[in-house]
Design a protein around this motif. Structure first.
Motif, short mmCIF file in Angstrom:
data_model
loop_
_atom_site.label_atom_id
_atom_site.label_comp_id
_atom_site.label_asym_id
_atom_site.label_seq_id
_atom_site.Cartn_x
_atom_site.Cartn_y
_atom_site.Cartn_z
N PRO A 90 0.83 -1.21 0.00
CA PRO A 90 0.00 0.00 0.00
C PRO A 90 0.87 1.26 0.00
O PRO A 90 2.07 1.20 0.30
CB PRO A 90 -0.79 -0.12 1.30
CG PRO A 90 -0.79 -1.59 1.61
CD PRO A 90 0.55 -2.07 1.14
N HIS A 91 0.25 2.38 -0.32
CA HIS A 91 0.99 3.63 -0.46
C HIS A 91 1.71 4.05 0.82
O HIS A 91 2.60 4.88 0.78
CB HIS A 91 0.10 4.76 -0.99
CG HIS A 91 -1.06 5.07 -0.13
ND1 HIS A 91 -2.25 4.38 -0.20
CD2 HIS A 91 -1.23 6.00 0.85
CE1 HIS A 91 -3.09 4.87 0.69
NE2 HIS A 91 -2.49 5.83 1.33
N ASP A 92 1.35 3.44 1.98
CA ASP A 92 2.06 3.77 3.22
C ASP A 92 3.40 3.05 3.34
O ASP A 92 4.16 3.29 4.26
CB ASP A 92 1.19 3.50 4.45
CG ASP A 92 0.95 2.02 4.71
OD1 ASP A 92 1.51 1.16 4.00
OD2 ASP A 92 0.18 1.72 5.65
N GLY A 93 3.69 2.12 2.40
CA GLY A 93 4.98 1.46 2.35
C GLY A 93 5.09 0.15 3.10
O GLY A 93 6.14 -0.47 3.11
N THR A 94 4.02 -0.33 3.72
CA THR A 94 4.04 -1.58 4.45
C THR A 94 3.74 -2.73 3.50
O THR A 94 2.62 -2.84 2.99
CB THR A 94 2.98 -1.57 5.58
OG1 THR A 94 3.21 -0.45 6.42
CG2 THR A 94 3.04 -2.85 6.40
N THR A 95 4.72 -3.59 3.25
CA THR A 95 4.52 -4.71 2.33
C THR A 95 3.69 -5.80 3.00
O THR A 95 3.97 -6.21 4.12
CB THR A 95 5.87 -5.29 1.88
OG1 THR A 95 6.60 -4.23 1.23
CG2 THR A 95 5.69 -6.44 0.92
N LEU A 96 2.66 -6.26 2.30
CA LEU A 96 1.77 -7.29 2.82
C LEU A 96 2.28 -8.68 2.46
O LEU A 96 3.17 -8.83 1.62
CB LEU A 96 0.36 -7.07 2.26
CG LEU A 96 -0.23 -5.68 2.51
CD1 LEU A 96 -1.58 -5.55 1.82
CD2 LEU A 96 -0.35 -5.40 3.99
N ALA A 97 1.69 -9.70 3.07
CA ALA A 97 2.10 -11.08 2.82
C ALA A 97 1.88 -11.45 1.36
O ALA A 97 0.92 -11.01 0.73
CB ALA A 97 1.32 -12.03 3.73
N THR A 98 2.76 -12.29 0.85
CA THR A 98 2.65 -12.77 -0.53
C THR A 98 1.57 -13.84 -0.62
O THR A 98 1.46 -14.71 0.24
CB THR A 98 4.00 -13.36 -0.98
OG1 THR A 98 4.98 -12.32 -0.94
CG2 THR A 98 3.92 -13.93 -2.39
N VAL A 99 0.77 -13.76 -1.69
CA VAL A 99 -0.28 -14.74 -1.97
C VAL A 99 0.22 -15.59 -3.14
O VAL A 99 0.66 -15.05 -4.16
CB VAL A 99 -1.61 -14.04 -2.33
CG1 VAL A 99 -2.66 -15.05 -2.72
CG2 VAL A 99 -2.08 -13.17 -1.18
N VAL A 100 0.16 -16.92 -3.00
CA VAL A 100 0.59 -17.85 -4.04
C VAL A 100 -0.65 -18.45 -4.69
O VAL A 100 -1.51 -19.00 -4.00
CB VAL A 100 1.49 -18.96 -3.47
CG1 VAL A 100 1.91 -19.93 -4.56
CG2 VAL A 100 2.71 -18.35 -2.78
N LEU A 101 -0.73 -18.33 -6.03
CA LEU A 101 -1.91 -18.80 -6.75
C LEU A 101 -1.52 -19.77 -7.85
O LEU A 101 -0.69 -19.45 -8.71
CB LEU A 101 -2.65 -17.62 -7.38
CG LEU A 101 -3.15 -16.54 -6.41
CD1 LEU A 101 -3.67 -15.35 -7.18
CD2 LEU A 101 -4.21 -17.11 -5.50
N ASN A 102 -2.14 -20.94 -7.84
CA ASN A 102 -1.96 -21.92 -8.92
C ASN A 102 -2.82 -21.50 -10.10
O ASN A 102 -3.71 -20.65 -9.98
CB ASN A 102 -2.38 -23.31 -8.44
CG ASN A 102 -1.47 -23.83 -7.36
OD1 ASN A 102 -0.25 -23.82 -7.52
ND2 ASN A 102 -2.04 -24.29 -6.26
#
Length: 123
Positions: free
Chosen positions: A51-63
């Motif tokens: 998000p624009h606040d710079g906090t990287t969120l968890a990665t989502v893995v999609l098949n």
């Protein structure tokens, strides 16, 4: 290759030596950023939103064939045939001060072609 959306967002793709897209970096008009890594051997994508606040969120893995959400972005993995679709929830104020909600959608096909749509609904 980088393209600019009508609302100011940007989509950048990188390819490998075979011409397969390996990453999609999307900067949305609200400043949020979505990073997608594509593995054409397994047809798996990894999606991370910052998000624009710079906090990287968890990665989502999609098949292949799966859909998932990271932050305000829903990713649809259409590999191996139709690339990746990213839909970002937006909320904001238009030039007349009206509150609007809706979505911005960017689709990148396997050839690197891009389509962009914006669905906006006044509050």
């Amino acid at each position: 290759t980088t393209t600019t959306d009508p609302d100011g967002g940007k989509t950048e793709t990188k390819t490998d030596s075979q011409g397969d897209i390996t990453t999609i970096d999307k900067t949305w008009s609200d400043g949020d950023k979505t990073h997608v890594e594509l593995d054409h051997t397994t047809n798996v994508i990894r999606v991370t939103e910052t998000p624009h606040d710079g906090t990287t969120l968890a990665t989502v893995v999609l098949n292949a064939g799966e859909q998932g959400k990271s932050g305000r972005t829903t990713a649809t993995n259409n590999l191996p045939n139709n690339g990746v679709q990213l839909t970002h929830d937006i909320a904001g104020v238009d030039t007349e001060g009206n509150h609007n909600t809706g979505t911005d959608t960017t689709t990148v096909d396997n050839s690197g072609n891009r389509t962009y749509t914006k669905d906006q609904v006044p509050d």
